[in-house]
Design an enzyme around this catalytic site. Sequence first.
Site, short mmCIF file in Angstrom:
data_model
loop_
_atom_site.label_atom_id
_atom_site.label_comp_id
_atom_site.label_asym_id
_atom_site.label_seq_id
_atom_site.Cartn_x
_atom_site.Cartn_y
_atom_site.Cartn_z
N LYS A 195 0.85 -1.15 0.13
CA LYS A 195 -0.15 -0.06 -0.15
C LYS A 195 0.78 1.37 0.02
O LYS A 195 0.63 2.26 -0.70
CB LYS A 195 -0.79 0.00 1.37
CG LYS A 195 -1.81 -0.96 1.39
CD LYS A 195 -2.81 -1.01 2.62
CE LYS A 195 -2.08 -1.16 3.89
NZ LYS A 195 -1.41 -2.34 4.08
N ARG A 205 -9.47 0.66 8.76
CA ARG A 205 -8.94 -0.52 8.92
C ARG A 205 -10.01 -1.39 9.80
O ARG A 205 -9.65 -2.57 10.11
CB ARG A 205 -7.68 -0.78 9.74
CG ARG A 205 -6.31 -0.76 8.90
CD ARG A 205 -5.35 -0.39 9.87
NE ARG A 205 -4.10 -1.40 9.65
CZ ARG A 205 -2.90 -0.98 8.98
NH1 ARG A 205 -3.01 0.31 8.24
NH2 ARG A 205 -2.01 -1.57 8.69
N ARG A 233 11.58 -5.97 4.67
CA ARG A 233 11.27 -4.40 4.63
C ARG A 233 12.34 -3.63 5.48
O ARG A 233 12.70 -3.96 6.41
CB ARG A 233 9.82 -4.22 5.19
CG ARG A 233 9.65 -2.88 5.17
CD ARG A 233 8.04 -2.59 5.22
NE ARG A 233 7.37 -3.19 6.18
CZ ARG A 233 6.02 -3.07 6.24
NH1 ARG A 233 5.53 -2.43 5.34
NH2 ARG A 233 5.30 -3.75 7.48
N ARG A 280 11.30 -1.95 10.92
CA ARG A 280 10.30 -1.43 11.71
C ARG A 280 10.34 -2.33 13.00
O ARG A 280 10.67 -3.46 12.81
CB ARG A 280 9.06 -1.51 10.88
CG ARG A 280 8.67 -0.21 10.18
CD ARG A 280 7.39 -0.37 9.23
NE ARG A 280 6.39 -1.04 9.77
CZ ARG A 280 5.11 -0.78 9.49
NH1 ARG A 280 4.85 -0.34 8.15
NH2 ARG A 280 4.12 -1.35 9.95
N ARG A 327 -0.48 -8.82 13.57
CA ARG A 327 -0.98 -8.07 12.51
C ARG A 327 -1.89 -8.84 11.45
O ARG A 327 -2.72 -8.49 11.25
CB ARG A 327 0.18 -7.33 11.85
CG ARG A 327 0.44 -6.00 12.89
CD ARG A 327 1.85 -5.72 12.53
NE ARG A 327 2.28 -4.96 11.29
CZ ARG A 327 3.20 -4.98 10.54
NH1 ARG A 327 4.41 -5.50 10.96
NH2 ARG A 327 3.43 -4.32 9.34
P1 ADP Z 1 2.27 -1.79 3.35
O1 ADP Z 1 2.34 -0.53 3.12
O2 ADP Z 1 0.89 -2.31 2.59
O3 ADP Z 1 2.49 -2.65 4.55
P2 ADP Z 1 5.00 -1.42 1.94
O4 ADP Z 1 4.58 -0.81 0.61
O5 ADP Z 1 5.57 -1.27 3.09
O6 ADP Z 1 3.52 -2.33 2.39
O7 ADP Z 1 5.55 -3.13 1.24
C1 ADP Z 1 5.90 -4.12 2.02
C2 ADP Z 1 7.04 -4.48 1.54
O8 ADP Z 1 6.93 -5.33 0.18
C3 ADP Z 1 8.12 -3.69 1.34
O9 ADP Z 1 9.45 -4.07 1.66
C4 ADP Z 1 8.21 -3.30 -0.15
O10 ADP Z 1 9.52 -2.78 -0.75
C5 ADP Z 1 8.03 -4.57 -0.73
N1 ADP Z 1 7.01 -4.66 -1.94
C6 ADP Z 1 5.99 -3.60 -2.19
N2 ADP Z 1 5.30 -3.87 -3.38
C7 ADP Z 1 5.93 -5.21 -3.76
C8 ADP Z 1 5.92 -5.94 -5.03
N3 ADP Z 1 5.04 -5.56 -5.99
N4 ADP Z 1 6.60 -6.87 -5.29
C9 ADP Z 1 7.69 -7.21 -4.11
N5 ADP Z 1 7.96 -6.61 -3.22
C10 ADP Z 1 7.12 -5.54 -3.10
P1 ADP Z 2 1.31 -1.94 7.66
O1 ADP Z 2 2.45 -1.85 6.96
O2 ADP Z 2 1.20 -3.06 8.44
O3 ADP Z 2 0.04 -1.90 6.57
P2 ADP Z 2 0.90 0.58 8.60
O4 ADP Z 2 2.26 1.45 8.31
O5 ADP Z 2 -0.12 1.36 7.70
O6 ADP Z 2 1.24 -0.85 8.64
O7 ADP Z 2 0.42 0.96 9.93
C1 ADP Z 2 1.30 0.66 11.14
C2 ADP Z 2 0.43 0.25 12.42
O8 ADP Z 2 -0.14 1.40 12.58
C3 ADP Z 2 -0.52 -0.69 12.33
O9 ADP Z 2 0.06 -1.96 12.42
C4 ADP Z 2 -1.53 -0.27 13.20
O10 ADP Z 2 -1.20 -0.47 14.69
C5 ADP Z 2 -1.23 1.39 13.20
N1 ADP Z 2 -2.45 1.66 12.24
C6 ADP Z 2 -2.19 2.32 11.13
N2 ADP Z 2 -3.52 2.54 10.49
C7 ADP Z 2 -4.49 2.33 11.69
C8 ADP Z 2 -5.83 2.43 11.40
N3 ADP Z 2 -6.36 2.91 10.44
N4 ADP Z 2 -6.58 2.13 12.52
C9 ADP Z 2 -5.94 1.41 13.73
N5 ADP Z 2 -4.38 1.48 13.76
C10 ADP Z 2 -3.71 1.97 12.60
#
Ligand code: ADP
Ligand code: ADP
Length: 216
Positions: free
Chosen positions: A13, A88, A127, A160, A171
């Site tokens: 995302k 969420r 990551r 992280r 999670r």
């Molecule tokens: P989210 O915000 O949904 O938690 P991230 O954007 O942080 O996800 O992506 C999670 C991990 O996967 C990061 O290490 C990122 O570099 C990697 N990643 C994101 N998109 C892809 C993809 N299409 N293919 C492989 N790795 C990806």
């Molecule tokens: P992810 O990569 O797991 O999708 P984010 O970076 O979006 O995580 O968020 C990190 C953490 O912040 C989540 O695991 C949660 O604990 C908290 N968080 C983020 N967005 C929300 C939300 N909309 N409601 C509640 N907690 C949240």
Amino acid sequence: MRVVLLGPPGAGKGTQAKIISKVLSVPHISTGDIFMKNIREETELGIKAKEYIHKGLLVPDEVTIGLVENRLEEEDAGEGYLLDGFPRTLSQGEALLKHLESSHKMLDAVVFLDVPHEELLLRMEGRRVCSSCGASYHLTFNPPREMEVCDLCSGHLIIRKDDTEEAVKERLRVYESETKPLVHFFELKGLLRRVDGTKEIDEVTEDVLEALQIKV
Ligand code: ADP
Ligand code: ADP
Ligand code: ZN
């Protein structure tokens, strides 16, 4: 355009939101980034949020909903936004639609990034995130040009605190029970667009833009 990016933790995302928000010329609003910034700056919100986040739990709705509602009222969000990581929970989804309705606005779409659990584990394991701008990298799938340095801002890359094996498991469990019901919720509203999130980053970007009927 008002768009929500929905998906499990590690689906990509944040990675996609950084690119897509530029194409759409709307602010990228990430609740995760807002919480992380507050934790770094040790604000009252950060101290409260940290207790939950480091355990892999969601920050309570009472805290999160008000925070987002205020953010959406800021001037830069007037013409639209890309929400990443909010809503969420079903209550957050309902609150968002109610907030929009009260200002006679509509969501354009909810893009669901679909990625299976095995792949999510690999993504979160490798990551690395920028400690200053929040950009996401992956040791093998999306490495930075220079080890431990952010391509965008030269910030230091870190692991992280909630990417530990234990917090990741929690999670994913929380995602299944609290967040996944939103897929059906938005499907019923006719807003859901499913995108296969397992492809390469640039292919996923193309598919998201196609789902939003944006031609570039
Ligand atoms: P989210 O915000 O949904 O938690 P991230 O954007 O942080 O996800 O992506 C999670 C991990 O996967 C990061 O290490 C990122 O570099 C990697 N990643 C994101 N998109 C892809 C993809 N299409 N293919 C492989 N790795 C990806
Ligand atoms: P992810 O990569 O797991 O999708 P984010 O970076 O979006 O995580 O968020 C990190 C953490 O912040 C989540 O695991 C949660 O604990 C908290 N968080 C983020 N967005 C929300 C939300 N909309 N409601 C509640 N907690 C949240
Ligand atoms: Zn950076």
